[in-house]
Design a protein around this motif. Structure first.
Motif, PDB file in Angstrom:
ATOM      1  N   UNK A  80       0.857  -1.193   0.000  1.00  0.00           N
ATOM      2  CA  UNK A  80       0.000   0.000   0.000  1.00  0.00           C
ATOM      3  C   UNK A  80       0.895   1.247   0.000  1.00  0.00           C
ATOM      4  N   UNK A  81       1.727   1.423  -1.013  1.00  0.00           N
ATOM      5  CA  UNK A  81       2.735   2.481  -0.965  1.00  0.00           C
ATOM      6  C   UNK A  81       2.176   3.896  -1.024  1.00  0.00           C
ATOM      7  N   UNK A  82       1.229   4.161  -1.915  1.00  0.00           N
ATOM      8  CA  UNK A  82       0.719   5.523  -2.049  1.00  0.00           C
ATOM      9  C   UNK A  82      -0.191   5.864  -0.865  1.00  0.00           C
ATOM     10  N   UNK A  83      -1.002   4.916  -0.455  1.00  0.00           N
ATOM     11  CA  UNK A  83      -1.838   5.111   0.733  1.00  0.00           C
ATOM     12  C   UNK A  83      -0.967   5.442   1.949  1.00  0.00           C
ATOM     13  N   UNK A  84       0.098   4.680   2.156  1.00  0.00           N
ATOM     14  CA  UNK A  84       0.983   4.913   3.302  1.00  0.00           C
ATOM     15  C   UNK A  84       1.612   6.298   3.233  1.00  0.00           C
ATOM     16  N   UNK A  85       2.038   6.683   2.039  1.00  0.00           N
ATOM     17  CA  UNK A  85       2.644   8.001   1.871  1.00  0.00           C
ATOM     18  C   UNK A  85       1.659   9.113   2.199  1.00  0.00           C
ATOM     19  N   UNK A  86       0.406   8.928   1.810  1.00  0.00           N
ATOM     20  CA  UNK A  86      -0.587   9.975   2.064  1.00  0.00           C
ATOM     21  C   UNK A  86      -0.971  10.047   3.546  1.00  0.00           C
ATOM     22  N   UNK A  87      -0.991   8.922   4.224  1.00  0.00           N
ATOM     23  CA  UNK A  87      -1.239   8.977   5.664  1.00  0.00           C
ATOM     24  C   UNK A  87      -0.056   9.642   6.376  1.00  0.00           C
ATOM     25  N   UNK A  88       1.150   9.431   5.870  1.00  0.00           N
ATOM     26  CA  UNK A  88       2.289  10.166   6.399  1.00  0.00           C
ATOM     27  C   UNK A  88       2.131  11.656   6.179  1.00  0.00           C
TER      28      UNK A  88
END
Length: 270
Positions: free
Chosen positions: A154-162
Motif C-alpha cells: 500500500x505504498x501511495x496510501x501509506x505516503x498519504x497517511x504520512x
C-alpha cells in the motif's frame, strides 16, 4: 465521563462506517450537535437514529462526497445552521489500489492521494477560518500506522497517511496562536465486530472484496511482511478503542495537547 462537549457542533466525515461511525456515536453520547458526513444515505439514516438514541442534542446527516471540491462548503453550511463549529474530525480515507509500486498504475495514484489527503486539506480549509476568528476549535485527523512505518503493498496510501501526520504537526504550529488545536490519531488495523457498521462504500464491507482479492497470489514472504503482531493478545482493534481517544482530544481535557500523532496499535510497532 462528561468532557464538556454538550451542545457543541461537531463535524465527522466518513461517518457511516467503522472508525468514523464509532467516533460519531461517541460524540453523540457526549450530547453534541452532530453533523455526520458520508455517501450512503441509508447508513446515514441509521447513524442519525443511533446518535439521537445515544444522547446527541441534535444529529444531521449530510450526503456528500468529499472528493467533490464543492462538498466542504455544503457541509459547513449545514453545520453552521446549528451553530459555530467547534470540532472537525477528518475521518475520510481508504484504499484505491493495492500492490507493489513497481507494478502500480500511475492513473490510480491520484485517487489515493485525493481520498486520503486532499479531502483533509479541503475540509480543514473550509472550517478553519471560523475557528481562527473565534479563537477556539479542535481538528482531529484520522491517520494510520501505515503513515508511520508503511503498509506493505500500500505504498501511495501509506505516503498519504504520512502526509496527514506531517500536515497535522505544521498546522498545529500555525494555528496554536489562535487557540486552535490540531492532533491526529494513527490506528492499526481496526474492524467493527458488527457487519452492519460498514456502509456500502466501505472497503471493509463484506461485498467489497478489497482485502481478499489478492490473497491467493501472495507468497509466504508477502504474507509475513503484511503482518504485524500486537502484544495485547489479539490481532485487531475495534473502532471504540479509537473513538474514545478522538473525543478526548476534542475536549478541553486535552487543552494542552496539540501537534501530536497518537498511535493506537496494540503494541504492534514496538
Amino acid at each position: 465521563m462528561d468532557l464538556g462537549l454538550t451542545n457543541k457542533v461537531v463535524i465527522v466525515t466518513g461517518a457511516t462506517a467503522n472508525i468514523g461511525r464509532a467516533v460519531a456515536l461517541e460524540f453523540a453520547a457526549e450530547g453534541v450537535q452532530l453533523v455526520a458526513v458520508g455517501r450512503d444515505r441509508e447508513a446515514g439514516a441509521r447513524l442519525v437514529a443511533d446518535a439521537l438514541e445515544r444522547g446527541a442534542e441534535a444529529a444531521e446527516f449530510v450526503v456528500a462526497d468529499l472528493l467533490d471540491p464543492q462538498a466542504p462548503a455544503q457541509i459547513l453550511a449545514a453545520a453552521e445552521a446549528l451553530g459555530e463549529v467547534e470540532v472537525l474530525v477528518n475521518g475520510v480515507g481508504g484504499n484505491v489500489d493495492q500492490g507493489f509500486f513497481v507494478d502500480s498504475d500511475p492513473d490510480k495514484w491520484a485517487g489515493d492521494m485525493d481520498l486520503n489527503f486532499g479531502t483533509v486539506l479541503r475540509m480543514t480549509r473550509a472550517v478553519l477560518p471560523g475557528m481562527v476568528a473565534r479563537k477556539r476549535g479542535s481538528v482531529i485527523n484520522i491517520g494510520s500506522t501505515a503513515g508511520l512505518v508503511g503498509d506493505y503493498m500500500l505504498p501511495v496510501y501509506s505516503a498519504m497517511k504520512g502526509a496527514v501526520h506531517s500536515f497535522t504537526t505544521v498546522l498545529a504550529k500555525e494555528v496554536g496562536q489562535h487557540g486552535v488545536r490540531v492532533n491526529a490519531v494513527a490506528p492499526y488495523a481496526t474492524f467493527a465486530k458488527d457487519p452492519s457498521a460498514f456502509s456500502r462504500g466501505s472497503r471493509f464491507h463484506p461485498e467489497s472484496g478489497f482485502f481478499s482479492s489478492q490473497a491467493q497470489e501472495l507468497s509466504d514472504y508477502d504474507r509475513s511482511m503484511r503482518q504485524r503482531r500486537p502484544v495485547v493478545g489479539r490481532p485487531f482493534a475495534v473502532p471504540e478503542e479509537i473513538s474514545g481517544l478522538v473525543v478526548y482530544l476534542a475536549s478541553e481535557r486535552a487543552g494542552f495537547v496539540t501537534g501530536q500523532v497518537w498511535s493506537v496499535d496494540g503494541g504492534s510497532l514496538l
